[in-house]
Scaffold this motif. Structure first.
Motif, PDB file in Angstrom:
ATOM      1  N   GLN B  99       5.054  10.160   5.916  1.00  0.00           N
ATOM      2  CA  GLN B  99       5.481   9.619   7.150  1.00  0.00           C
ATOM      3  C   GLN B  99       3.965   9.659   7.904  1.00  0.00           C
ATOM      4  N   ASP B 100       3.013  10.957   7.483  1.00  0.00           N
ATOM      5  CA  ASP B 100       2.389  11.221   8.088  1.00  0.00           C
ATOM      6  C   ASP B 100       1.284  11.159   8.486  1.00  0.00           C
ATOM      7  N   PRO B 101       0.910   9.456   8.192  1.00  0.00           N
ATOM      8  CA  PRO B 101      -0.556   8.952   7.392  1.00  0.00           C
ATOM      9  C   PRO B 101      -2.073  10.122   7.807  1.00  0.00           C
ATOM     10  N   MET B 156     -11.427   7.520  12.556  1.00  0.00           N
ATOM     11  CA  MET B 156     -11.072   6.293  13.732  1.00  0.00           C
ATOM     12  C   MET B 156      -9.874   4.629  13.652  1.00  0.00           C
ATOM     13  N   LEU B 157      -9.066   4.872  12.346  1.00  0.00           N
ATOM     14  CA  LEU B 157      -8.416   3.935  12.545  1.00  0.00           C
ATOM     15  C   LEU B 157      -6.824   4.372  13.433  1.00  0.00           C
ATOM     16  N   SER B 158      -6.460   3.020  13.944  1.00  0.00           N
ATOM     17  CA  SER B 158      -4.991   3.580  14.797  1.00  0.00           C
ATOM     18  C   SER B 158      -4.448   3.738  13.194  1.00  0.00           C
ATOM     19  N   GLY B 159      -2.811   3.681  13.863  1.00  0.00           N
ATOM     20  CA  GLY B 159      -1.215   4.747  13.154  1.00  0.00           C
ATOM     21  C   GLY B 159      -1.375   3.947  11.682  1.00  0.00           C
ATOM     22  N   GLY B 160      -0.961   2.687  12.799  1.00  0.00           N
ATOM     23  CA  GLY B 160      -0.660   1.149  11.680  1.00  0.00           C
ATOM     24  C   GLY B 160      -1.664   1.468  10.713  1.00  0.00           C
ATOM     25  N   MET B 161      -2.890   1.281  10.546  1.00  0.00           N
ATOM     26  CA  MET B 161      -3.959   1.225   9.580  1.00  0.00           C
ATOM     27  C   MET B 161      -4.274   2.354   8.764  1.00  0.00           C
ATOM     28  N   ARG B 162      -4.021   3.295   9.391  1.00  0.00           N
ATOM     29  CA  ARG B 162      -4.135   4.438   8.690  1.00  0.00           C
ATOM     30  C   ARG B 162      -2.635   4.223   7.716  1.00  0.00           C
ATOM     31  N   GLN B 163      -1.885   4.065   7.864  1.00  0.00           N
ATOM     32  CA  GLN B 163      -0.728   3.753   6.756  1.00  0.00           C
ATOM     33  C   GLN B 163      -0.204   2.951   6.496  1.00  0.00           C
ATOM     34  N   ARG B 164      -1.727   2.083   6.497  1.00  0.00           N
ATOM     35  CA  ARG B 164      -1.891   0.692   5.382  1.00  0.00           C
ATOM     36  C   ARG B 164      -3.141   1.583   4.175  1.00  0.00           C
ATOM     37  N   ALA B 165      -3.754   1.986   4.343  1.00  0.00           N
ATOM     38  CA  ALA B 165      -5.033   3.166   4.170  1.00  0.00           C
ATOM     39  C   ALA B 165      -4.177   3.609   3.005  1.00  0.00           C
ATOM     40  N   MET B 166      -3.170   4.050   3.505  1.00  0.00           N
ATOM     41  CA  MET B 166      -2.160   5.464   2.428  1.00  0.00           C
ATOM     42  C   MET B 166      -1.909   4.098   1.196  1.00  0.00           C
ATOM     43  N   ILE B 167      -0.753   3.417   1.816  1.00  0.00           N
ATOM     44  CA  ILE B 167      -0.276   1.924   1.256  1.00  0.00           C
ATOM     45  C   ILE B 167      -1.584   1.571   0.165  1.00  0.00           C
ATOM     46  N   ALA B 168      -2.288   1.161   0.219  1.00  0.00           N
ATOM     47  CA  ALA B 168      -3.517   0.553  -0.408  1.00  0.00           C
ATOM     48  C   ALA B 168      -4.469   1.894  -1.650  1.00  0.00           C
ATOM     49  N   MET B 169      -3.380   2.803  -0.952  1.00  0.00           N
ATOM     50  CA  MET B 169      -4.483   4.004  -1.969  1.00  0.00           C
ATOM     51  C   MET B 169      -3.266   4.076  -3.656  1.00  0.00           C
ATOM     52  N   GLN B 192       5.966  -1.143  12.607  1.00  0.00           N
ATOM     53  CA  GLN B 192       6.483  -1.313  11.568  1.00  0.00           C
ATOM     54  C   GLN B 192       7.308  -2.111  10.789  1.00  0.00           C
ATOM     55  N   ALA B 193       7.633  -3.437  11.416  1.00  0.00           N
ATOM     56  CA  ALA B 193       8.002  -4.529  10.724  1.00  0.00           C
ATOM     57  C   ALA B 193       6.598  -4.927   9.995  1.00  0.00           C
ATOM     58  N   GLN B 194       5.359  -4.468  10.174  1.00  0.00           N
ATOM     59  CA  GLN B 194       4.407  -5.392   9.231  1.00  0.00           C
ATOM     60  C   GLN B 194       4.393  -4.426   8.307  1.00  0.00           C
ATOM     61  N   ILE B 195       4.654  -3.011   8.422  1.00  0.00           N
ATOM     62  CA  ILE B 195       4.528  -2.359   7.331  1.00  0.00           C
ATOM     63  C   ILE B 195       5.643  -2.881   6.049  1.00  0.00           C
TER      64      ILE B 195
END
Lengths: 327, 329
Positions: B99-101, B156-169, B192-195
């Protein structure tokens, strides 16, 4: 039309950003950056927007819990930003706030009776101890809690019960106007409806006026008569609730609505979604012109040149701030 | 034995030892998921949905322990594996996003380094190459300006970007199973819609089986083929998403659907709240665990606990619907 209870004009609340060894002010977070709003007696105005859009700051600025930088806030025709301490204290009795987190907003060392009694004492609302105890019992009854619970501490209550205590505390001063700042977002799904119903019931019973702040548009649609949508410090659209959801005109509202999942698999799979690019613009250095243009799918060069005013779009009192509104 | 499902849980019980006592966080959960499927697990905090996921990953907190049941992944029984063998599966064949990136990325390493870590560890890829792959992954998950973002630290990343980084990992090793635990709860709706859009695309393009854990019924409606509803550590209802939403057969599901405000309802349309509070997991009621809050409860419900049985098109743990009563009436 009913008398406006609250009228906000050109309200700005900026927070200075300091840096360096001498803490020089290097910029401002323009949390609220020129907002006009009216709230009529007895209505619920919903205020929605994403985190950081300034909706909580706007709510707190109206109550002067944070001091606005510029603008006017009229409460029953009186500009409260001009009031000094004594005058403000009298007005404070007519306004209250309910916070998001019932865990953080109640002092763990005070009993529920103390928490409610404190609000009564500050404003000298009860003259005798007996009357004070009666009033505490009454307040607990109003929010659906047994008066036997007055001797208990906040940690002995569930999340839903704690939010009821938060509401009772807000009601202690017999306010006319309550800012509900995300009052259900921290609660379990199965008890959210209890609190929503309680707030609606209290409004009817006590003729309250609400500013209901939330990021959940489904909840806001349910509880509001009118809804204002905020984006980076500005109100971009305001309208009667039904009309806003049937026919959003600002592209930001349109995309927000399309992003809310609906618990109906067939409907949900056939819906057209507007997926926005990028992140919310910074309130420290907002884009020129329309602040939404950097993410907008309808943006034109004009949007960068000047800021679109909040104008009437549909019939009645539906307004949007957009040069190229949705059909 | 040949395996028939990608993942199969059979009668899994997980206990947590807390100061207040021992509680069954997961109580007899059986489920399967196949390649390409998206399975939703819905429930409130404390319902056991996250503990089920952590049991699968064998990432339970120190106080947690699987006391009964088996978890089979592909052709292996996970409880038979050593920690090293399990470590080799995690991140390569199954991955989990949280939940919390902010708390699940290490603040002192650059994001690209972290996203490439599974590749360096499991595939012994050199760091330059791992960063290049991380850049690719960042582009795939829609992080703008990927080349410079891999050099940024998480804050340095926004919440949405961190969640994307987590998904990328999570995706770096193309796992066959992805467990997403409330992946969008901390995010704004447009993000949320983007993710969710990204997860849908990955599922379609790579056939990644996805377990999506959420409390948001709307998210389940749009994402999941099948859904499991949990209450007090148990599965109370399980079926195809359409069946469960159109005719719920457990009163908890039924009540939940009636208690939430919906965007497609008119303003001020009355809500029917669920009375009472979520259960105290240390002191659960006898019989059906939802019975104290249930508008349909009969005498038997407080005496005996029902099993999860077929009711019409799905499974439900309810004496009332098992006896043929329709909740929609």
């Amino acid at each position: 039309m009913p008398e406006p209870l609250i009228e906000v004009r050109g309200l700005k609340t900026w927070f200075p950003v300091r840096s360096g060894v001498i803490s020089r002010v290097t910029g401002h977070v323009r949390a609220v950056d020129g907002v006009d709003l009216t709230i009529s007696q007895g209505e619920t105005l919903g205020l929605v927007g994403e985190s950081g859009c300034g909706k909580s700051t706007l709510g707190r600025s109206i109550l002067r819990l944070v001091e606005p930088t510029a603008g006017e806030v009229y409460f029953r025709g009186k500009n409260i930003l001009r009031l000094r301490r004594g005058g403000m204290r009298r007005i404070r009795r007519e306004m209250a706030i309910i916070f998001q987190d019932p865990f953080a907003s109640l002092d763990p060392r005070q009993t529920v009776g103390d928490i409610l009694g404190e609000a009564l004492d500050i404003h000298r609302l009860t003259s005798t101890r007996r009357r004070r105890a009666q009033r505490i019992a009454e307040l607990l009854g109003l929010v659906g809690l047994s008066s036997d619970l007055a001797g208990r501490y906040p940690h002995e209550f569930s999340g839903g019960q704690r939010q009821r205590i938060g509401i009772a505390r807000a009601l202690a001063v017999e306010p006319l106007f309550i800012v509900c700042d995300e009052p259900i977002s921290a609660l379990d799904v199965s008890i959210q409806a209890q609190i929503i119903n309680l707030l609606e019931h209290l409004q009817e019973q006590l003729h309250l006026t609400y500013l209901f702040i939330a990021h959940d548009l489904s909840v806001v649609k349910h509880i509001s008569d009118r809804v204002a949508v905020m984006y980076v410090g500005k109100v971009v659209e305001v309208s009667p609730a039904g009309d806003l959801y049937r026919r959003p005109r600002h592209p930001y509202t349109g995309s927000l609505l399309s992003a809310i999942p609906i618990p109906d698999p067939r409907l949900e799979r056939s819906r057209e979604r507007i997926i926005l690019k990028g992140d919310v613009a910074s309130a420290l250095d907002p884009p020129s012109g329309c602040r939404f243009r950097t993410r907008c799918f309808k943006a034109q060069p004009r949007c960068a040149e000047s800021e679109p005013p909040l104008d009437t779009v549909n019939q009645g009192d539906h307004q949007a701030a957009c040069y190229y509104p949705l059909a | 034995m040949a395996f028939s499902h990608l993942l199969e849980l059979e009668n899994v019980h997980t206990e947590l030892s807390l100061a207040e006592g021992t509680l069954r966080a997961v109580d007899g959960v059986s489920l399967t998921i196949d390649a390409g499927e998206t399975l939703g697990i819905v429930g409130e905090s404390g319902s056991g949905k996250s503990m089920t996921a952590l049991s699968i990953m064998r990432l339970l907190p120190r106080s947690g322990r699987i006391v009964e049941g088996s978890i089979r992944f592909k052709d292996r029984v996970l409880s038979d594996l050593s920690e090293d063998e399990m470590e080799a599966i995690r991140g390569t064949e199954m991955a989990m996003i949280f939940q919390d990136p902010m708390t699940s990325l290490n603040p002192v390493y650059r994001t690209g380094w972290q996203v490439g870590e599974p590749l360096r560890i499991h595939r012994h890829v050199r760091s330059g190459e791992a960063i290049a792959t991380a850049t690719d992954l960042f582009q795939q998950v829609g992080i703008p300006d990927a080349r410079s973002r891999v050099r940024h630290f998480p804050h340095m990343l926004s919440g949405g970007m961190r969640q994307r980084a987590m998904i990328a990992m999570g995706l770096s090793m193309s796992p066959s199973l992805l467990i997403a635990d409330e992946p969008t709860t901390a995010l704004d709706v447009t993000i949320q819609a983007q993710i969710l859009d990204l997860l849908r695309r990955l599922n379609r393009e790579y056939g990644t089986a996805t377990i999506l854990i959420t409390h948001n019924l709307g998210v389940v409606a749009g994402m999941c083929d099948r859904v499991i509803v949990m209450y007090a550590g148990r599965i109370v209802e399980q079926g195809r998403t359409e069946d469960v939403f159109s005719h719920p057969e457990h009163p908890y599901t039924w009540s939940l659907l009636r208690s939430i405000p919906r965007l497609d309802a008119e303003p001020h349309e009355p809500l029917t709240p669920i009375e009472g509070s979520p259960p105290d997991m240390v002191h659960l009621p006898a019989g059906c665990k939802f019975q104290p809050r249930c508008p349909f409860a009969v005498a038997r419900c407080s005496r005996e606990e029902p099993s999860l049985l077929q009711v019409r098109d799905q499974l439900a743990r309810c004496w009332v619907t098992q006896a043929g009563t329709e909740l929609n009436a």
